[in-house]
Design a protein around this motif. Structure first.
Motif, PDB file in Angstrom:
ATOM      1  N   CYS A   1       0.833  -1.206   0.000  1.00  0.00           N
ATOM      2  CA  CYS A   1       0.000   0.000   0.000  1.00  0.00           C
ATOM      3  C   CYS A   1       0.872   1.262   0.000  1.00  0.00           C
ATOM      4  CB  CYS A   1      -0.910   0.001   1.223  1.00  0.00           C
ATOM      5  SG  CYS A   1       0.001   0.186   2.771  1.00  0.00           S
TER       6      CYS A   1
ATOM      7  N   LEU B   1       1.411   3.492   2.126  1.00  0.00           N
ATOM      8  CA  LEU B   1       2.179   3.862   3.322  1.00  0.00           C
ATOM      9  C   LEU B   1       3.666   3.594   3.102  1.00  0.00           C
ATOM     10  CD1 LEU B   1       0.151   2.566   6.419  1.00  0.00           C
ATOM     11  CD2 LEU B   1      -0.036   4.731   5.207  1.00  0.00           C
TER      12      LEU B   1
ATOM     13  N   CYS C   1      -0.985  -1.245  10.164  1.00  0.00           N
ATOM     14  CA  CYS C   1      -0.206  -0.149   9.559  1.00  0.00           C
ATOM     15  C   CYS C   1       1.079   0.064  10.356  1.00  0.00           C
ATOM     16  CB  CYS C   1      -1.001   1.151   9.541  1.00  0.00           C
ATOM     17  SG  CYS C   1      -2.639   1.015   8.823  1.00  0.00           S
TER      18      CYS C   1
ATOM     19  N   SER D   1      -5.326   5.758   6.140  1.00  0.00           N
ATOM     20  CA  SER D   1      -5.099   4.342   5.826  1.00  0.00           C
ATOM     21  C   SER D   1      -6.449   3.688   5.534  1.00  0.00           C
ATOM     22  CB  SER D   1      -4.377   3.674   6.989  1.00  0.00           C
ATOM     23  OG  SER D   1      -5.179   3.800   8.145  1.00  0.00           O
ATOM     24  N   CYS D   2      -6.495   2.349   5.507  1.00  0.00           N
ATOM     25  CA  CYS D   2      -7.750   1.773   5.020  1.00  0.00           C
ATOM     26  C   CYS D   2      -8.747   1.235   6.042  1.00  0.00           C
ATOM     27  CB  CYS D   2      -7.504   0.744   3.930  1.00  0.00           C
ATOM     28  SG  CYS D   2      -6.175  -0.374   4.159  1.00  0.00           S
TER      29      CYS D   2
HETATM   30 FE1  SF4 Z   1      -1.652  -0.432   4.340  1.00  0.00          FE
HETATM   31 FE2  SF4 Z   1      -2.632  -0.107   6.805  1.00  0.00          FE
HETATM   32 FE3  SF4 Z   1      -4.295  -0.642   4.755  1.00  0.00          FE
HETATM   33 FE4  SF4 Z   1      -2.657  -2.552   5.644  1.00  0.00          FE
HETATM   34  S1  SF4 Z   1      -4.318  -1.609   6.815  1.00  0.00           S
HETATM   35  S2  SF4 Z   1      -3.020  -2.010   3.476  1.00  0.00           S
HETATM   36  S3  SF4 Z   1      -0.836  -1.362   6.224  1.00  0.00           S
HETATM   37  S4  SF4 Z   1      -3.030   1.180   5.004  1.00  0.00           S
END
Ligand code: SF4
Length: 425
Positions: free
Chosen positions: A27, A29, A52, A112-113
């Motif tokens: 991703c 990050l 994350c 983030s997600c």
């Molecule tokens: Fe990236 Fe965090 Fe989403 Fe995992 S949960 S894909 S580390 S943004």
């Protein structure tokens, strides 16, 4: 009959195989790993989950020797009973951080997600915090969510988020866009200076105080092909994109510099004086690595968005044949000039359905498969030589002086496999 030379069809007009399915890519990050090195007074506060935090710690933590310049504000469901609490928690974390760290001049709130984070309005939080901590600290938000971004797109969303806040200028200037290692950036600035192009600004800048402004007399050259959002944001500010192949290898670097030279009216003689010697060095360095690469085939899985320019380099300058060139997204405005330099033949694909693409890779059994970390080990176990795409982002590979190293990144796995074969016989 016309005497005009017939041009061979290129990949610019080739049909694109578009696939949407499961994909295997880091991703956005991940881009913090190289962005925090580049922006020396910035702090990246990821608003995310424990996943994350683990990603950042395991992927980047080992690289931190001094005070870290990124961290994770972990928001869990319990924190989010009310959105107001979450906003207050962000404010608290930011205040604690900024009171402890006077060196921070730019603070990025990185989305983030997890669904809890998606519901948060980070733009509002950045606005509120910017007003509170200006002028000492500028607070900006961008997303690194795996739902919205692949790993290099994290840089794109970060730079695009910085553009609206850049001061306006009427000055005629060149802007270099993309986070390059310092030594590579210095080489680029030196080449431009030798051509007489000296009004150059760089995004992202090393420090918040470095003067970076934008306006209708700004022209910009991208150094990375994954900066589509940043390109659009700069255009919205009136700047104009100089389209060119990306500066990989001798041919790509020369074409990229040539496009800038044409924009600034640099004469052929000055251009030759600036580039002849490094071009010759680059050609020699590539020729060495190309001995291993010539006549070999390559298959690109979509990963970094560097695939099309790199395929242009490997096919045009190293004598390889591309079987499939996969890219997560194809910004034709950006990679069109590179596509146009690749003769028609390879399958161009955009997006991914990983199982279907694995079937194609297994059927093709290319001499070299360029893919993400998660796919490399299984493919190696099946006897395929692989190259980790992420290395191409972490290694200095742009411009003339790195052209040999770039070719070497691809020739090494083939040489290693050759040696292992000899040893096994
Ligand atoms: Fe990236 Fe965090 Fe989403 Fe995992 S949960 S894909 S580390 S943004």
């Amino acid at each position: 009959m016309s005497d005009a030379p017939k041009t061979l069809p290129s990949c610019l007009d080739a049909p694109v195989l578009r696939q949407r399915g499961q994909r295997e890519v880091f991703c956005g990050l991940t881009s913090i790993i190289w962005l925090h090195r580049k922006m020396q007074d910035a702090f990246f506060l990821v608003i995310g989950s424990r996943t994350c935090a683990h990603l950042l710690q395991s992927a980047a933590g080992v690289m931190i020797f001094a005070e870290p310049r990124f961290g994770t504000a972990i928001l869990e469901e319990t924190d989010l009973a009310g959105m107001a609490d979450a906003q207050e928690e962000i404010d608290r974390q930011v205040e604690r951080l900024l009171s402890r760290r006077g060196d921070i001049r730019r603070l990025f709130l990185v989305g983030s997600c997890p669904s809890e984070v998606i519901k948060l309005d980070l733009a509002k939080a950045a606005e509120r915090l910017s007003a509170k901590f200006a002028p000492r600290v500028q607070v900006t938000n961008f997303t690194g969510s795996g739902i919205e971004t692949t790993f290099t797109e994290g840089e794109d969303t970060c730079l695009a988020a910085m553009v609206p806040a850049l001061p306006a200028t009427e000055a005629r200037q060149l802007m270099l866009v993309g986070a390059l290692p310092d030594v590579v950036q210095d080489q680029a600035l030196d080449l431009l200076a030798r051509m007489g192009v000296t009004d150059v600004t760089v995004l992202p800048s090393l420090r918040a105080d470095d003067p970076v402004a934008v306006g209708p007399n700004t022209v910009f050259a991208l150094t990375q092909p994954f900066l589509g959002g940043t390109c659009a944001a700069l255009e919205r500010r009136g700047a104009r994109h100089i389209a060119a192949p990306f500066p990989f290898g001798e041919v790509g670097t020369t074409a990229w510099l040539r496009a800038i030279a044409d924009e600034f009216g640099v004469s052929d003689a000055v251009f030759a004086a600036a580039t002849d010697a490094p071009r010759a060095r680059a050609r020699r360095a590539i020729a060495q690595a190309a001995e291993t690469l010539a006549g070999k085939s390559v298959f690109f899985f979509p990963d970094s968005q560097l695939e099309i320019p790199l395929a242009r380099f490997l096919t045009g300058e190293c004598g390889m044949t591309a079987i499939e060139i996969g890219a997560p997204y194809i910004h034709r405005q950006l990679v069109g000039p590179d596509l146009d330099l690749i003769p028609a033949g390879p399958q161009i694909s955009e997006g991914q359905d990983v199982d279907l693409q694995l079937d194609r890779a297994r059927a093709a059994r290319a001499d070299l498969t360029v893919c993400g970390l998660g796919l490399a080990n299984p493919l190696e176990a099946e006897g395929l030589a692989t190259k980790w795409a992420i290395e191409l982002v972490f290694t200095p590979v742009h411009f003339y002086e790195q052209a040999g190293d770039l070719a070497g990144l691809f020739s090494r796995p083939l040489r290693r496999r050759g040696l292992l074969k000899v040893a096994a016989e």
